[in-house]
Design a protein around this motif. Structure first.
Motif, PDB file in Angstrom:
ATOM      1  N   ARG A  39      -4.860  -8.978 -35.577  1.00  0.00           N
ATOM      2  CA  ARG A  39      -4.170 -10.039 -34.833  1.00  0.00           C
ATOM      3  C   ARG A  39      -3.802 -11.184 -35.775  1.00  0.00           C
ATOM      4  NH1 ARG A  39      -8.355 -10.592 -29.625  1.00  0.00           N
ATOM      5  NH2 ARG A  39      -8.018  -8.479 -28.812  1.00  0.00           N
ATOM      6  N   ILE A  40      -2.763 -11.899 -35.403  1.00  0.00           N
ATOM      7  CA  ILE A  40      -2.425 -13.158 -36.073  1.00  0.00           C
ATOM      8  C   ILE A  40      -3.437 -14.199 -35.611  1.00  0.00           C
ATOM      9  CG2 ILE A  40      -0.654 -14.959 -36.304  1.00  0.00           C
ATOM     10  CD1 ILE A  40       1.420 -12.710 -35.720  1.00  0.00           C
ATOM     11  N   ALA A  41      -3.848 -15.073 -36.534  1.00  0.00           N
ATOM     12  CA  ALA A  41      -4.928 -16.014 -36.210  1.00  0.00           C
ATOM     13  C   ALA A  41      -4.542 -17.446 -36.557  1.00  0.00           C
ATOM     14  CB  ALA A  41      -6.204 -15.629 -36.974  1.00  0.00           C
ATOM     15  N   GLY A  42      -5.119 -18.367 -35.799  1.00  0.00           N
ATOM     16  CA  GLY A  42      -5.117 -19.785 -36.173  1.00  0.00           C
ATOM     17  C   GLY A  42      -3.788 -20.495 -36.100  1.00  0.00           C
ATOM     18  N   GLY A  43      -3.443 -21.153 -37.223  1.00  0.00           N
ATOM     19  CA  GLY A  43      -2.310 -22.066 -37.249  1.00  0.00           C
ATOM     20  C   GLY A  43      -0.978 -21.440 -36.892  1.00  0.00           C
ATOM     21  N   ALA A  44      -0.749 -20.192 -37.270  1.00  0.00           N
ATOM     22  CA  ALA A  44       0.528 -19.555 -36.962  1.00  0.00           C
ATOM     23  C   ALA A  44       0.712 -19.400 -35.450  1.00  0.00           C
ATOM     24  CB  ALA A  44       0.609 -18.187 -37.649  1.00  0.00           C
ATOM     25  N   VAL A  45      -0.378 -19.104 -34.741  1.00  0.00           N
ATOM     26  CA  VAL A  45      -0.304 -18.975 -33.281  1.00  0.00           C
ATOM     27  C   VAL A  45       0.021 -20.336 -32.671  1.00  0.00           C
ATOM     28  CG1 VAL A  45      -1.449 -18.088 -31.234  1.00  0.00           C
ATOM     29  CG2 VAL A  45      -2.090 -17.200 -33.484  1.00  0.00           C
ATOM     30  N   ARG A  46      -0.677 -21.357 -33.167  1.00  0.00           N
ATOM     31  CA  ARG A  46      -0.421 -22.726 -32.688  1.00  0.00           C
ATOM     32  C   ARG A  46       1.043 -23.097 -32.876  1.00  0.00           C
ATOM     33  NH1 ARG A  46      -2.921 -25.358 -36.629  1.00  0.00           N
ATOM     34  NH2 ARG A  46      -0.924 -25.571 -37.677  1.00  0.00           N
ATOM     35  N   ASP A  47       1.567 -22.816 -34.065  1.00  0.00           N
ATOM     36  CA  ASP A  47       2.956 -23.177 -34.345  1.00  0.00           C
ATOM     37  C   ASP A  47       3.927 -22.434 -33.433  1.00  0.00           C
ATOM     38  OD1 ASP A  47       2.095 -24.903 -36.288  1.00  0.00           O
ATOM     39  OD2 ASP A  47       2.610 -23.603 -37.981  1.00  0.00           O
ATOM     40  N   LEU A  48       3.684 -21.155 -33.230  1.00  0.00           N
ATOM     41  CA  LEU A  48       4.573 -20.379 -32.360  1.00  0.00           C
ATOM     42  C   LEU A  48       4.581 -20.942 -30.933  1.00  0.00           C
ATOM     43  CD1 LEU A  48       3.741 -16.790 -33.635  1.00  0.00           C
ATOM     44  CD2 LEU A  48       5.991 -17.896 -33.746  1.00  0.00           C
ATOM     45  N   LEU A  49       3.436 -21.371 -30.455  1.00  0.00           N
ATOM     46  CA  LEU A  49       3.380 -21.953 -29.107  1.00  0.00           C
ATOM     47  C   LEU A  49       4.071 -23.314 -29.046  1.00  0.00           C
ATOM     48  CD1 LEU A  49      -0.266 -21.031 -28.019  1.00  0.00           C
ATOM     49  CD2 LEU A  49       1.880 -20.068 -27.158  1.00  0.00           C
ATOM     50  N   MET A  50       4.262 -23.940 -30.195  1.00  0.00           N
ATOM     51  CA  MET A  50       4.966 -25.222 -30.247  1.00  0.00           C
ATOM     52  C   MET A  50       6.427 -25.037 -30.661  1.00  0.00           C
ATOM     53  SD  MET A  50       2.023 -27.617 -32.000  1.00  0.00           S
ATOM     54  CE  MET A  50       3.036 -29.102 -31.908  1.00  0.00           C
ATOM     55  N   ASN A  51       6.876 -23.772 -30.630  1.00  0.00           N
ATOM     56  CA  ASN A  51       8.263 -23.444 -30.992  1.00  0.00           C
ATOM     57  C   ASN A  51       8.599 -23.826 -32.435  1.00  0.00           C
ATOM     58  OD1 ASN A  51       9.004 -22.387 -28.378  1.00  0.00           O
ATOM     59  ND2 ASN A  51       8.992 -24.509 -27.645  1.00  0.00           N
ATOM     60  N   ILE A  52       7.614 -23.627 -33.295  1.00  0.00           N
ATOM     61  CA  ILE A  52       7.790 -23.851 -34.729  1.00  0.00           C
ATOM     62  C   ILE A  52       7.616 -22.511 -35.424  1.00  0.00           C
ATOM     63  CG2 ILE A  52       6.852 -24.985 -36.779  1.00  0.00           C
ATOM     64  CD1 ILE A  52       5.747 -27.163 -34.888  1.00  0.00           C
ATOM     65  N   ARG A  53       8.548 -22.159 -36.293  1.00  0.00           N
ATOM     66  CA  ARG A  53       8.394 -20.915 -37.045  1.00  0.00           C
ATOM     67  C   ARG A  53       7.333 -21.132 -38.117  1.00  0.00           C
ATOM     68  NH1 ARG A  53      13.463 -17.295 -38.735  1.00  0.00           N
ATOM     69  NH2 ARG A  53      13.552 -17.390 -36.447  1.00  0.00           N
ATOM     70  N   PRO A  54       6.247 -20.377 -38.101  1.00  0.00           N
ATOM     71  CA  PRO A  54       5.153 -20.634 -39.052  1.00  0.00           C
ATOM     72  C   PRO A  54       5.555 -20.345 -40.488  1.00  0.00           C
ATOM     73  CG  PRO A  54       4.712 -18.652 -37.752  1.00  0.00           C
ATOM     74  CD  PRO A  54       5.930 -19.283 -37.163  1.00  0.00           C
ATOM     75  N   ALA A  55       5.123 -21.254 -41.380  1.00  0.00           N
ATOM     76  CA  ALA A  55       5.403 -21.056 -42.809  1.00  0.00           C
ATOM     77  C   ALA A  55       4.449 -20.024 -43.396  1.00  0.00           C
ATOM     78  CB  ALA A  55       5.260 -22.379 -43.542  1.00  0.00           C
ATOM     79  N   ASP A  56       3.213 -19.995 -42.899  1.00  0.00           N
ATOM     80  CA  ASP A  56       2.210 -19.040 -43.369  1.00  0.00           C
ATOM     81  C   ASP A  56       1.599 -18.336 -42.169  1.00  0.00           C
ATOM     82  OD1 ASP A  56       2.169 -19.729 -46.260  1.00  0.00           O
ATOM     83  OD2 ASP A  56       1.508 -21.664 -45.494  1.00  0.00           O
ATOM     84  N   VAL A  57       1.331 -17.068 -42.335  1.00  0.00           N
ATOM     85  CA  VAL A  57       0.731 -16.286 -41.261  1.00  0.00           C
ATOM     86  C   VAL A  57      -0.543 -15.635 -41.798  1.00  0.00           C
ATOM     87  CG1 VAL A  57       1.034 -14.403 -39.612  1.00  0.00           C
ATOM     88  CG2 VAL A  57       2.994 -15.840 -40.243  1.00  0.00           C
ATOM     89  N   ASP A  58      -1.660 -15.961 -41.174  1.00  0.00           N
ATOM     90  CA  ASP A  58      -2.939 -15.359 -41.524  1.00  0.00           C
ATOM     91  C   ASP A  58      -3.319 -14.346 -40.443  1.00  0.00           C
ATOM     92  OD1 ASP A  58      -3.245 -16.938 -43.822  1.00  0.00           O
ATOM     93  OD2 ASP A  58      -4.097 -18.583 -42.657  1.00  0.00           O
ATOM     94  N   PHE A  59      -4.016 -13.315 -40.872  1.00  0.00           N
ATOM     95  CA  PHE A  59      -4.414 -12.259 -39.948  1.00  0.00           C
ATOM     96  C   PHE A  59      -5.927 -12.154 -39.899  1.00  0.00           C
ATOM     97  CE2 PHE A  59      -0.138 -11.282 -41.211  1.00  0.00           C
ATOM     98  CZ  PHE A  59       0.467 -10.747 -40.075  1.00  0.00           C
ATOM     99  N   ALA A  60      -6.420 -11.713 -38.755  1.00  0.00           N
ATOM    100  CA  ALA A  60      -7.845 -11.412 -38.595  1.00  0.00           C
ATOM    101  C   ALA A  60      -7.964  -9.971 -38.117  1.00  0.00           C
ATOM    102  CB  ALA A  60      -8.483 -12.366 -37.588  1.00  0.00           C
ATOM    103  N   SER A  61      -9.096  -9.346 -38.467  1.00  0.00           N
ATOM    104  CA  SER A  61      -9.262  -7.936 -38.131  1.00  0.00           C
ATOM    105  C   SER A  61     -10.723  -7.599 -37.913  1.00  0.00           C
ATOM    106  CB  SER A  61      -8.697  -7.058 -39.255  1.00  0.00           C
ATOM    107  OG  SER A  61      -8.929  -5.681 -38.981  1.00  0.00           O
ATOM    108  N   THR A  62     -10.935  -6.538 -37.162  1.00  0.00           N
ATOM    109  CA  THR A  62     -12.290  -5.997 -36.986  1.00  0.00           C
ATOM    110  C   THR A  62     -12.705  -5.164 -38.191  1.00  0.00           C
ATOM    111  OG1 THR A  62     -11.319  -4.136 -35.790  1.00  0.00           O
ATOM    112  CG2 THR A  62     -12.170  -5.975 -34.460  1.00  0.00           C
TER     113      THR A  62
END
Length: 433
Positions: A39-62
């Motif tokens: 899944r995408i994690a953290g700041g990128a999700v926040r930015d997408l919900l604020m209609n901002i294209r994220p500059a960096d995308v971090d991922f989290a995994s099991t």
């Protein structure tokens, strides 16, 4: 902790779809083939919900780091930054085009306020619980489902900035979170008002900031002082929470001047211009440097503003004074050969004294005159080689400047053998830093 039923929210906007490069699709399929969640994690999700294209995308995994390494090795995918593995992070490069940083879900087992000993988990809720702010604790699966355990979606909608769970516990896990709170408050909030319990938690735990490294403090603070709502955020940090001693700032900070400069130039000031606005003397920049470990450029800018500010205020409408400063910085013998950087210092000085737009435009467009004499010219004219050459050069430069840059090369060389040339090498230099 008790299981929480997460809130789910579907997104399918252009910014989300733009993330799906061929490389991300390949990454998604690799994890899915082995039944590892990604899944995408953290700041990128926040930015997408604020209609901002994220500059960096971090991922989290099991998937654990070992499992990811085995998977990428089997698929002949190159891995980078091997040091991240000790924190549970693997970085891979797919098709030699795009890097992806994936971190294993984890919980913080032992925290000392600066770093944590971690333990891997497959529980998304536990990973969300260790994060600092609710707005940063969100996950987004690659089908467009936002997964929210701690109210981050609602907080983004209302522009509320709050710690996950108990604010005191979150701060004590990493005292840098005090500064991260203020940085995100400036980015997110639509009001200058903070929740009383959050401010009290910061006040109660601020002593822990004394153990944070200089680099981490300055990395956060330099974003705060020029960020959105910096005038209100810094006011709260200093007047409500009294954080100045942990930041290397003077006990008595000039908040009024800071706010005036920020309101006038919210998008065109350097971080050190704003720090200098809080200070009254050059020694305070030295104290700030002890805490934050500034670069030379940053320190020189702060010192330059504080050395020249009073004179700049007195000469606000004096063209000759500003021209002399530019010529001293960019032409004077021995000056730094960095004209863009030197001009920036002078423009920032002008902004720090609230100079008008006409003055700033003049500084930005001014072409300095060229001093017509070089050391070679002097030696060809019979000046003995050695330290005296520089002394004569500076003497002639001052004469040229006094003439308002009209003296010719021939006129100046005639003065090169004056019998009363003072020893200028022992006098303070014009301010070049």
């Amino acid at each position: 902790m008790d299981p929480i039923e997460p809130k789910l929210m579907k997104i399918d906007n252009e910014d989300f779809r733009a993330l799906f490069t061929p490389q991300l699709l390949k990454l998604r399929d690799l994890f899915a083939k082995r039944n590892y969640e990604l899944r995408i994690a953290g700041g990128a999700v926040r930015d997408l919900l604020m209609n901002i294209r994220p500059a960096d995308v971090d991922f989290a995994s099991t998937a654990t780091p070992t499992q990811m390494k085995e998977m990428f090795e089997q698929e002949n995918i190159r891995m980078l930054h091997k040091r991240g593995e000790e924190h549970g992070t693997i970085t891979c490069r797919i098709d030699e085009k795009e890097n992806f940083e994936i971190t294993t879900l984890r919980i913080d087992v032992v925290c000392d306020g600066r770093r944590a000993k971690v333990e891997y988990t497959t529980d998304w809720q536990l990973d969300a619980n260790r994060r600092d702010l609710t707005i940063n604790s969100l996950f987004l699966d690659l089908h467009g489902n936002v997964v929210d355990y701690f109210g981050g979606i609602g907080d983004i909608e209302t522009r509320r900035v709050a710690f996950v769970g108990d604010a005191r516990q979150r701060i004590q896990e990493d005292y840098l979170r005090i500064l991260r709170y203020f940085r995100f408050f400036g980015r997110i909030s639509n009001s200058p008002d903070h929740e009383a319990d959050t401010i009290q938690a910061i006040i109660d735990n601020k002593d822990g900031m004394s153990g944070i490294s200089a680099e981490r403090i300055w990395t956060e603070l330099k974003k705060i002082v020029i960020g959105r709502m910096a005038d209100d955020v810094v006011k709260a940090m200093i007047e409500q929470c009294e954080l100045q001693k942990y930041l290397g700032l003077p006990e008595e900070c000039n908040i009024t001047r800071f706010r005036q400069i920020f309101k006038r130039f919210p998008k065109s000031v350097e971080p050190m211009t704003m720090v200098a606005s809080l200070c009254e003397g050059v020694k305070q920049i030295a104290q700030f440097h002890k805490i934050t470990k500034l670069s030379n450029d940053e320190r020189f800018l702060g010192e330059f503003i504080l050395r020249e500010r009073e004179a700049a205020l007195e000469n606000m409408n004096n063209d000759d004074w500003w021209i002399d400063r530019m010529v001293d910085l960019e032409v004077r013998p021995g000056h730094e050969n960095l004209p863009d950087r030197l001009r920036l210092r002078l423009v920032q000085l002008a902004r720090s004294v609230l100079a008008d737009d006409e003055r700033i435009e003049m500084l930005q467009k001014f072409t300095p005159p060229q001093f017509p004499i070089t050391g070679r010219d002097l030696m060809e004219a019979g000046v003995r080689k050695g330290p005296g050459v520089k002394n004569v050069l500076i003497y002639l430069y001052e004469l040229w400047k006094t003439s308002r840059f009209t003296s010719t090369k021939e006129e100046l060389l005639e003065r090169a053998r004056d019998s009363d040339i003072p020893d200028l090498s022992k006098k303070p230099k014009s301010p070049m830093h």
